[in-house]
Design a protein around this motif. Sequence first.
Motif, mmCIF file in Angstrom:
data_model
loop_
_atom_site.group_PDB
_atom_site.id
_atom_site.type_symbol
_atom_site.label_atom_id
_atom_site.label_comp_id
_atom_site.label_asym_id
_atom_site.label_seq_id
_atom_site.Cartn_x
_atom_site.Cartn_y
_atom_site.Cartn_z
ATOM 1 N N SER A 102 0.831 -1.207 0.000
ATOM 2 C CA SER A 102 0.000 0.000 0.000
ATOM 3 C C SER A 102 0.860 1.250 0.000
ATOM 4 C CB SER A 102 -0.936 0.012 1.217
ATOM 5 O OG SER A 102 -1.846 -1.064 1.177
ATOM 6 N N ALA A 103 1.937 1.233 0.801
ATOM 7 C CA ALA A 103 2.845 2.384 0.853
ATOM 8 C C ALA A 103 3.483 2.639 -0.510
ATOM 9 C CB ALA A 103 3.916 2.165 1.922
ATOM 10 N N ILE A 104 3.854 1.554 -1.199
ATOM 11 C CA ILE A 104 4.479 1.678 -2.515
ATOM 12 C C ILE A 104 3.458 2.180 -3.542
ATOM 13 C CG2 ILE A 104 5.519 0.348 -4.398
ATOM 14 C CD1 ILE A 104 6.715 -1.494 -2.161
ATOM 15 N N VAL A 105 2.272 1.582 -3.538
ATOM 16 C CA VAL A 105 1.236 1.949 -4.521
ATOM 17 C C VAL A 105 0.763 3.383 -4.315
ATOM 18 C CG1 VAL A 105 -1.175 1.489 -5.153
ATOM 19 C CG2 VAL A 105 0.451 -0.397 -5.011
ATOM 20 N N LEU A 106 0.623 3.790 -3.059
ATOM 21 C CA LEU A 106 0.112 5.135 -2.798
ATOM 22 C C LEU A 106 1.159 6.218 -3.032
ATOM 23 C CD1 LEU A 106 -2.217 4.247 0.187
ATOM 24 C CD2 LEU A 106 -2.930 5.164 -2.033
ATOM 25 N N GLN A 107 2.445 5.838 -3.114
ATOM 26 C CA GLN A 107 3.461 6.770 -3.608
ATOM 27 C C GLN A 107 3.262 7.011 -5.095
ATOM 28 O OE1 GLN A 107 7.301 5.047 -2.772
ATOM 29 N NE2 GLN A 107 7.270 5.584 -0.598
ATOM 30 N N GLU A 108 2.918 5.933 -5.802
ATOM 31 C CA GLU A 108 2.758 5.994 -7.255
ATOM 32 C C GLU A 108 1.390 6.553 -7.658
ATOM 33 O OE1 GLU A 108 3.323 1.901 -8.250
ATOM 34 O OE2 GLU A 108 5.503 1.953 -8.006
ATOM 35 N N HIS A 109 0.371 6.266 -6.856
ATOM 36 C CA HIS A 109 -1.009 6.644 -7.191
ATOM 37 C C HIS A 109 -1.681 7.219 -5.945
ATOM 38 C CE1 HIS A 109 -0.380 4.396 -10.899
ATOM 39 N NE2 HIS A 109 0.048 3.397 -10.168
ATOM 40 N N PRO A 110 -1.334 8.447 -5.570
ATOM 41 C CA PRO A 110 -1.854 9.048 -4.329
ATOM 42 C C PRO A 110 -3.378 9.078 -4.290
ATOM 43 C CG PRO A 110 -0.089 10.390 -5.262
ATOM 44 C CD PRO A 110 -0.424 9.354 -6.286
ATOM 45 N N GLY A 111 -3.912 8.780 -3.111
ATOM 46 C CA GLY A 111 -5.342 8.883 -2.885
ATOM 47 C C GLY A 111 -6.173 7.738 -3.433
ATOM 48 N N SER A 112 -5.537 6.739 -4.031
ATOM 49 C CA SER A 112 -6.291 5.636 -4.628
ATOM 50 C C SER A 112 -6.762 4.652 -3.557
ATOM 51 C CB SER A 112 -5.465 4.930 -5.705
ATOM 52 O OG SER A 112 -4.265 4.421 -5.167
ATOM 53 N N THR A 113 -7.553 3.673 -3.996
ATOM 54 C CA THR A 113 -8.204 2.732 -3.082
ATOM 55 C C THR A 113 -7.454 1.410 -3.033
ATOM 56 O OG1 THR A 113 -10.379 3.713 -3.454
ATOM 57 C CG2 THR A 113 -10.337 1.462 -2.621
ATOM 58 N N ILE A 114 -7.217 0.942 -1.812
ATOM 59 C CA ILE A 114 -6.629 -0.374 -1.572
ATOM 60 C C ILE A 114 -7.766 -1.308 -1.187
ATOM 61 C CG2 ILE A 114 -4.933 -1.693 -0.243
ATOM 62 C CD1 ILE A 114 -3.675 0.648 -1.836
ATOM 63 N N VAL A 115 -7.991 -2.362 -1.974
ATOM 64 C CA VAL A 115 -9.047 -3.327 -1.673
ATOM 65 C C VAL A 115 -8.428 -4.526 -0.963
ATOM 66 C CG1 VAL A 115 -10.880 -4.797 -2.600
ATOM 67 C CG2 VAL A 115 -10.381 -2.606 -3.689
ATOM 68 N N THR A 116 -8.985 -4.874 0.206
ATOM 69 C CA THR A 116 -8.497 -6.039 0.951
ATOM 70 C C THR A 116 -9.670 -6.950 1.306
ATOM 71 O OG1 THR A 116 -8.776 -5.215 3.220
ATOM 72 C CG2 THR A 116 -6.791 -4.520 2.031
ATOM 73 N N ASP A 117 -9.333 -8.087 1.894
ATOM 74 C CA ASP A 117 -10.373 -8.962 2.413
ATOM 75 C C ASP A 117 -10.881 -8.424 3.755
ATOM 76 O OD1 ASP A 117 -8.183 -9.550 3.969
ATOM 77 O OD2 ASP A 117 -8.192 -11.692 3.599
ATOM 78 N N SER A 118 -11.766 -9.181 4.386
ATOM 79 C CA SER A 118 -12.528 -8.660 5.525
ATOM 80 C C SER A 118 -11.815 -8.751 6.862
ATOM 81 C CB SER A 118 -13.863 -9.416 5.629
ATOM 82 O OG SER A 118 -13.627 -10.810 5.781
ATOM 83 N N ILE A 119 -10.702 -9.477 6.954
ATOM 84 C CA ILE A 119 -10.128 -9.734 8.278
ATOM 85 C C ILE A 119 -8.877 -8.904 8.562
ATOM 86 C CG2 ILE A 119 -11.109 -12.047 8.346
ATOM 87 C CD1 ILE A 119 -8.278 -13.164 7.841
ATOM 88 N N THR A 120 -8.686 -7.835 7.831
ATOM 89 C CA THR A 120 -7.553 -6.953 8.093
ATOM 90 C C THR A 120 -7.793 -6.139 9.367
ATOM 91 O OG1 THR A 120 -8.568 -5.405 6.555
ATOM 92 C CG2 THR A 120 -6.759 -6.742 5.713
ATOM 93 N N SER A 121 -6.694 -5.680 9.963
ATOM 94 C CA SER A 121 -6.746 -5.019 11.267
ATOM 95 C C SER A 121 -7.221 -3.574 11.168
ATOM 96 C CB SER A 121 -5.354 -5.035 11.906
ATOM 97 O OG SER A 121 -4.950 -6.341 12.207
ATOM 98 N N ASP A 122 -7.720 -3.073 12.294
ATOM 99 C CA ASP A 122 -8.080 -1.652 12.380
ATOM 100 C C ASP A 122 -6.850 -0.770 12.153
ATOM 101 O OD1 ASP A 122 -10.682 -2.320 12.922
ATOM 102 O OD2 ASP A 122 -10.508 -2.068 15.095
ATOM 103 N N GLY A 123 -5.703 -1.241 12.663
ATOM 104 C CA GLY A 123 -4.470 -0.465 12.501
ATOM 105 C C GLY A 123 -4.077 -0.288 11.046
ATOM 106 N N LEU A 124 -4.405 -1.277 10.218
ATOM 107 C CA LEU A 124 -4.097 -1.171 8.786
ATOM 108 C C LEU A 124 -4.964 -0.094 8.139
ATOM 109 C CD1 LEU A 124 -2.537 -2.296 6.313
ATOM 110 C CD2 LEU A 124 -4.491 -3.816 5.948
ATOM 111 N N THR A 125 -6.238 -0.067 8.505
ATOM 112 C CA THR A 125 -7.133 0.969 7.977
ATOM 113 C C THR A 125 -6.606 2.360 8.336
ATOM 114 O OG1 THR A 125 -9.029 -0.519 8.193
ATOM 115 C CG2 THR A 125 -9.507 1.829 7.960
ATOM 116 N N GLN A 126 -6.224 2.517 9.597
ATOM 117 C CA GLN A 126 -5.694 3.805 10.054
ATOM 118 C C GLN A 126 -4.436 4.176 9.281
ATOM 119 O OE1 GLN A 126 -5.387 4.274 14.351
ATOM 120 N NE2 GLN A 126 -3.509 5.468 14.112
ATOM 121 N N PHE A 127 -3.559 3.204 9.066
ATOM 122 C CA PHE A 127 -2.299 3.440 8.361
ATOM 123 C C PHE A 127 -2.548 3.868 6.913
ATOM 124 C CE2 PHE A 127 1.303 1.559 5.853
ATOM 125 C CZ PHE A 127 2.294 2.430 6.292
ATOM 126 N N ILE A 128 -3.417 3.134 6.212
ATOM 127 C CA ILE A 128 -3.703 3.441 4.802
ATOM 128 C C ILE A 128 -4.360 4.811 4.669
ATOM 129 C CG2 ILE A 128 -5.148 2.797 2.824
ATOM 130 C CD1 ILE A 128 -4.638 -0.158 3.585
#
Length: 511
Positions: free
Chosen positions: A295-321
Motif C-alpha cells: 500500500s505504501a508503494i502503490v500510494l506513492q505511485e497513485h496518491p489517494g487511490s483505493t486499496i481493496v483487501t479482504d474482511s479480516i484486516t486489522s483496524d491499525g491497517l485501515t488507520q495506516f492506509i
Amino acid sequence: MAIVQDFNWNKLQNGSDIRGIALEGIPDEHVNLTPAVAKILGQAFVTWLCGKVNKPSTQLIVAVGRDSRLSGPAIMQATLDGITDLGSEAYDFEMASTPAMFMSTITSGFECDGAIMLTASHLPFNRNGLKFFTAQGGLEKKDISDILQLAASNNFEIAAAKGAISQRDFMSVYANQFVEQIRQAVNHPTNFDQPLSGLKIIVDAGNGAGGFYADRVLQPLGADTTGSQFLEPDGNFPNHVPNPEDPTAMAAICQAVIEHQADFGIIFDTDVDRSAAVDSMGKELNRNRLIGLISAIVLQEHPGSTIVTDSITSDGLTQFIQQDLGGIHHRFKRGYKNVINESIRLNQDGKESWVAIETSGHAAMKENHFLDDGAYLVSKLLVELAKCNLAGKSLTDLIANLQEPVESKELRIKITTADFQAYGNEVIDRMQTFVASQSDWKIVPNNYEGVRVACTSESEDGWFLLRLSLHDPVIPVNIESNIAGGVDRIKQRLLAFLKTQESLDLAAFGA
C-alpha cells in the motif's frame, strides 16, 4: 480407465478452479481426478474455448503447465492428449507457475488462445486441480460450471488428425520480464544491469514451482542467493507445507534469513500465485504488514487511490492506509476472486484502485492485468528494497507507523446441521441482535460478509468478525485486541452467546 456413468463432475468445482483427489494415500479420500478425467477436461476446455475465441479447435493453441505434485506428469499427459485429440496444438511448459500460464496468452511469440495450470496450491500431496486462462484472465465460476457440463456430456468431435505437442520454455521468457522490469524501475545510477548487487536475498520455494525466481531472476540482477532453500521441485513437500500462511513455513524462511544474515527473504506457495517476505531482522512481512508495505508503494505511485483487501484486516491497517498514507481502505470479502473483481468494479465506476490483496498473500495489481502473481508482488518489493538500499534506508521504514494488534486469533466453529449456509446466516443475524443489546459492542459499518463488531471497552479494545466460510460448514471467528488478555475476554463473551445456539460444535472455544 473408463468414467463411470454416474460420475459427479460438479464435485470437482472449487469456485473458479477445478480441484480433486488425484492419488490414494489419505484415509477416506478416494481418487476422483484421474488421467481419464483430466483428458475429458482438456477436451471440454478446448470445446468451451472455441466458442469464446470464435475459432475451430484445429486452429487453437493451448499451453499446459504444472507444479511439482506427484500426480502432475500423468495428469498433464492426459490433459495434453485431450487437447490434441480435438486437433488443437498444445504447448508443454513442464514446470511452471500459475501466473505464467496467463502471461502465455498475451506474451509476444506465444499468444496462446488458452492455458491450463495443473495445481492444487498448498493442499496435501494427494490433491491436484486445473486453473484455466484466456487473454481476458482467469475463468469465473460460471465458466467452470459450463466446462464441467461439457465434460459430463462427453460428446466431443475428435479431429481427423491429432494436434501437435511441442515443449516450449516459457518460464525463462516470463522470468526475464521480471529482470527487465526491476532494472528499469530501479534505474541504478552505476549498475543498471545488476541493481540488486550487494544484497543477499533468500528464496524458499517450499519444493514447489517457485525455485526459478532465485536463479533466473535474482542472480541475473546481481543478488547473492546463498542460503536459498527447498528450490528443487518435490511433490512430497518434505520440508514444510508450501504456504506463506503456514507458521512452520514462515518460521523456516525467517530462520534462514537470520542464519545467513540476509537482507531479505521470499517465500512462495506451490504455484507462485501467493508470496510473503521477511525483513533483515527475520521478521515476517505477511498479512497486514505485507498489505501495508505494498500500500505504501502503490500510494506513492497513485496518491489517494483505493486499496481493496479482504474482511479480516486489522483496524491499525485501515488507520495506516487512510491517515498515514492518504489512501482509501476498502475492506471487502474473503476470497481472492472477490477482492480482485471488486477492485476491477471500482475502476469501472471511476474510483481508482491499483491493488487488490488478501491477507493470504494473494495480490493482484491493475498494472499487471489484475493477475494474482506472487512473483510480481515480490518484484515490486525488491524495486523498493534496492531504492532504499541506495538511499541508506530500510524497506520497513515504509511501515514504521503501522499499528499492529497485541493479540489476534482465528477460531473455526463447525456447523453440525445439513443446511449449513442457511443456519450459519441465522446465527450471524442473531449475533447482530445480541450486539445491539451490548453497550460496549458496536457493529462496524460497511460489512460485506458476516458481522464485524468493535469492542470498545478498555478491557477488550479490539474487534471480532463472524462470517460464513465460502465453501465449508464452518463459521470462522477472527478476534483481535490492542491489549494483553483482550482476545480471551472477547472470546468468553462470544462463547456465552454461542452456547445459546444449537447445531454448533464449540470445541475450538474449548467448550
